[in-house]
Design an enzyme around this catalytic site. Structure first.
Site, PDB file in Angstrom:
ATOM      1  N   ASP A 120      -3.073  -4.020   0.962  1.00  0.00           N
ATOM      2  CA  ASP A 120      -2.112  -2.827   1.085  1.00  0.00           C
ATOM      3  C   ASP A 120      -2.742  -1.606   1.027  1.00  0.00           C
ATOM      4  O   ASP A 120      -3.586  -1.465   0.351  1.00  0.00           O
ATOM      5  CB  ASP A 120      -1.055  -3.312   0.103  1.00  0.00           C
ATOM      6  CG  ASP A 120      -0.078  -4.563   0.570  1.00  0.00           C
ATOM      7  OD1 ASP A 120      -0.126  -4.939   1.713  1.00  0.00           O
ATOM      8  OD2 ASP A 120       0.563  -4.907  -0.095  1.00  0.00           O
ATOM      9  N   ASP A 123      -1.409   0.924  -0.751  1.00  0.00           N
ATOM     10  CA  ASP A 123      -1.125   1.553  -2.109  1.00  0.00           C
ATOM     11  C   ASP A 123      -2.144   1.535  -3.076  1.00  0.00           C
ATOM     12  O   ASP A 123      -3.386   0.822  -2.647  1.00  0.00           O
ATOM     13  CB  ASP A 123       0.138   1.326  -2.673  1.00  0.00           C
ATOM     14  CG  ASP A 123       0.268  -0.376  -2.794  1.00  0.00           C
ATOM     15  OD1 ASP A 123      -0.680  -1.002  -3.079  1.00  0.00           O
ATOM     16  OD2 ASP A 123       1.235  -0.856  -3.314  1.00  0.00           O
TER      17      ASP A 123
END
Length: 812
Positions: free
Chosen positions: A88, A90
């Site tokens: 991901d 983030d």
């Protein structure tokens, strides 16, 4: 999921099998995709594992149950051409990628980082066409947060065990969230209602029908439903519109704003209005518009899902994860339906804006399309490189794929889709009318005001319903007479602030800068799991232990419990990523004063059980004052002469004594009356001669003695988790289930429907399986739950020290 032979191929690693399956179809034969099942390396689950004397150097080890998986990934990486870490986008995803790179040992020149906001063919191909490298600032930001939370959790929690109760925990963010709930509860308790009176009226322009309408209105307003509730505001407005009537509120008397806090004055004015003649003296009309709300970010998604769908934050994020990673849409294949769901940015890509405007013009109407795209500002800490939560393809209309989604997936996707499309639609247009109605009375010149709003152009509300309780005014002109069909003097009291629900708590956390979008759901889940707050009728209130812990932490750790300081630390952690702040300096800034505070608290904090608070009650046994004490089940009333007098009584959340209710039942052991009592597990019957007789019986919701549960029935099936116990048939409210007979040491539960299947597997020598992953496969469970692979204690990977490292589970 992945092809086994990865020799001279490019290896791609993502977090989950679902994500791997979706991505795999967009890459050619030169790629093989594996799932890391989340973090493969983290701080050990026991111990601090942070060297406080050596610049917070962390000690990491392979995550429990990941050794075999790591071996598989290492074997694939050894022979790969290039390694692509596609976790991901983030901080958490960056940390997972970094840990993978450190663990697999692929040379940096052959290790690439790819990030994408959506799992679509174009997004994947664009990402792989321009790979980058791991962002070490982002990794350090996550690592600093992880270490900071570990320090707070692992150094304050043992203190709470000694001074309050075993098993408690503290967290840098969770404790502040509990404080918010505690403070709101105390505001409610301290609130003193203030009396005030209103004198509303219902008017009609049908003067000849005044008496008839008065009777009909009284009959209507007096109706009650099955819950003993009267007509809703919407139902009242419908009735009024159908009968040429409308509501108005007394606004002023002789030019002075009407306000009274006593019944005598209100009733005097009410009486003066009974025979008054009412005339429309002014009509004020104006136009207004309402702009659509921005597309969702994480916090607003959770708030809307809570308010509109009744979903808990944790449930919302679980469903959103499924929609992001990919859903099997039959002939369309597996598609990621929404963009990444952990974001604080309302930004939309140019492509998304173009697609939304095209869809609106072609399918909803040209008049619903504004001249220019709607743009929205994000919070000051928002990462503008991210996008809002939106559908990856606006042409995948929710209703068209409803049959391929679960009910909860459909509801959430529909809400995300509608919010995104509505955000790019034209504003709704309203006509607002205010009627001023006056009457000369003995009390003075009384002015009533009635307001109504009519929708002229529905705009974005065509697909994003906002709900309106506006009344429809009758057609009148200046100078017209109107008749009152009801004038009522109503007593009211000001209300205390509302308790937090999931939506309002997320909003408050966001407003105060406590936590970040990725942590809101876990914060709310954690404070409930820890027993610090409880939810009733979807509202949060603190438990006794939650209040005690909050008071202790407030007294001895005021900086940690200060919202401004917590917000400051969140900003400092952000700056590690955004402004290259030294993460070690940030930790020293926190820890150096914290260390002194911790030492002082260890010496000076009193045990909660040693503290007493006076009460208004007198001991019924010795007539001495009663005091509040704290026990393992929370606050209770006790005689101040304890231990000479051992009388004690439970109390409710407001501190009121709960008097034991003597029942008709007799103690089966001593024959004395049984009394109804309450414990943390609910109501039960206890002998009135306690503690001499300690008989206790379970009761059902009607207060009847519940029959004893039948003994567990053996099955001969071995428990696959503890390998020592046996699965037995137990009974619950929902029916029979299979559980380990070593409970509570082993809490394995299996569906009763699997009984015959497991017996068949055991007869074939396939049960018990060797790993938890194999067990999940045999039991037909979702692959996501198969993340844990059993690792014998003797084979655990030794801990390894590195310079900078992170995980998805936070002590927050």
């Amino acid at each position: 999921m992945a092809k086994k032979n990865s020799a001279s191929k490019n290896l791609v690693i993502v977090e989950s099998p679902a994500k791997a399956k979706t991505i795999n179809k967009y890459l050619g034969d030169d790629f093989v995709v594996h799932a890391s099942m989340g973090h493969v390396r983290d701080l050990p689950s026991t111990g601090l594992c942070v060297d406080l004397e050596n610049n917070f150097e962390p000690t990491y080890e392979i995550t429990e149950g990941r050794k075999k998986l790591v071996g598989t990934l290492k074997a694939a990486a050894k022979n790969c051409n290039m390694l692509y870490l596609a976790t991901d986008l983030d901080r958490e995803g960056e940390a997972i990628a970094w840990h993978l790179a450190q663990t697999l040992g692929v040379p940096e020149e052959r290790t690439n980082r790819v990030i994408f906001n959506a799992i679509t063919k174009k997004a994947i191909q664009d990402a792989f066409a321009a790979p980058g490298k791991i962002d070490i600032d982002k990794v350090n930001a996550q690592q600093a947060r992880r270490i900071l939370d570990r320090i707070v959790g692992y150094q304050i929690s043992p203190l709470l065990w000694k001074k309050v109760a075993r098993g408690l925990s503290a967290g840098r963010v969770q404790s502040v969230a509990v404080k918010m709930v505690v403070e709101r509860e105390r505001e409610i308790r301290a609130f003193v209602p203030i009396e005030y009176w209103l004198i509303p009226a219902v008017f009609t322009n049908q003067l000849a029908l005044q008496n008839q309408l008065t009777k009909q209105w009284q009959e209507f307003i007096g109706q009650k439903d099955q819950k003993d509730k009267g007509p809703t505001i919407a139902e009242q407005n419908n009735w009024l519109a159908e009968h040429s009537a409308f509501n108005a509120e007394l606004s002023s008397i002789d030019g002075k704003t009407f306000s009274t806090d006593n019944a005598e004055q209100a009733k005097k004015i009410h009486q003066a209005l009974q025979s008054a003649a009412f005339v429309v003296t002014d009509i004020i009309e104006k136009s207004s518009s309402s702009r659509p709300a921005p597309p969702f970010i994480t916090s607003t998604l959770q708030q809307s899902a809570s308010n509109r769908l009744g979903f808990a934050a944790k449930r919302t994020m679980r469903i959103a994860q499924q929609l992001y990673e990919g859903i099997d849409l039959g002939s369309m294949g597996t598609l990621g339906l929404i963009t990444y769901m952990r974001t604080d940015s309302t930004h939309l890509s140019a492509e998304a804006l173009t697609d939304a405007r095209r869809y609106i013009g072609n399918n909803i109407g040209k008049n619903y399309l504004p001249e220019k795209p709607n743009f929205y500002s994000s919070g000051k800490n928002a990462q503008q490189a991210h996008e809002a939560v939106r559908p990856t393809d606006v042409d995948i209309v929710p209703e068209q794929i409803k049959d391929m989604l679960t009910d909860e997936q459909y509801k959430l996707y529909q809400m995300i889709w509608r919010r995104f499309v509505a955000s790019q639609m034209a504003a709704a247009q309203w006509n607002t009318t205010t009627l001023e109605i006056t009457a000369d009375t003995k009390a003075g010149k009384c002015l009533y005001k009635a307001q109504g709003r009519t929708l002229v152009f529905d705009g974005f509300t065509k697909i994003w319903h906002t709900g309106s309780a506006d009344q429809q005014l009758v057609a009148v002109k200046k100078g017209d007479k109107v008749a009152a069909i009801d004038i009522d003097a109503q007593q009211h009291f000001t209300k205390p602030p509302a308790r937090y629900n999931e939506a309002s708590l997320v909003k408050a956390l966001e407003k105060e800068g406590i936590g970040r979008p990725s942590t809101y759901a876990s914060i709310i889940s954690t404070i409930q799991d820890r027993g610090y707050v409880e939810q009733k009728d979807r509202q949060f209130s603190p438990t006794d232990i939650g209040e005690v812990v909050t008071d202790k932490l407030n007294e001895f750790f005021p900086q940690i419990m200060d919202m401004a300081f917590t917000r400051y630390m969140e900003e400092q952690l952000d700056k590690i990523e955004e402004q290259h702040l030294d993460w070690v300096k940030v930790l020293h800034e926190f820890y150096d004063p914290f260390k002194l505070t911790l030492a002082k608290a260890t010496d000076e904090m009193k045990h909660a059980k040693a503290e007493i608070t006076p009460s208004e009650y007198t001991c019924p046994k010795c007539n001495k004052p009663m005091v509040y004490r704290f026990g393992k089940n929370g606050k209770f009333l006790s005689c101040s002469d304890y231990p000479t007098c051992k009388f004690a009584s439970p109390c409710d959340k407001e501190g009121k004594m709960v008097v034991a209710e003597v029942t008709e039942h007799k103690c089966p052991n001593c024959g004395k009356p049984m009394v109804k009592k309450t414990s943390r597990f609910g109501a039960f019957l206890g002998c009135s001669d306690y503690p001499t007789c300690k008989t206790a019986l379970k009761i059902d919701k009607d207060g009847n003695i519940a029959p004893p549960k039948p003994p567990a029935e053996p099955t001969g099936l071995k428990c696959y988790k503890c390998e020592k116990g046996e699965l037995v048939i137990r009974q619950s409210k929902k029916g029979p289930f299979l559980g380990c007979n070593k409970f509570p040491r082993c809490r394995t539960i299996v569906s009763f429907k699997q009984l015959e299947n497991l017996k068949d597997l055991q007869a074939k020598g396939q049960w018990p399986p060797k790993t938890l992953a194999e067990a999940d496969t045999l039991l037909g469970r979702d692959k996501k739950s198969a993340a844990k692979t059993k690792t014998p204690a003797a084979e655990k990977e030794p801990a390894e020290k590195k310079n900078a490292k992170p995980k998805k589970k936070s002590e927050e």
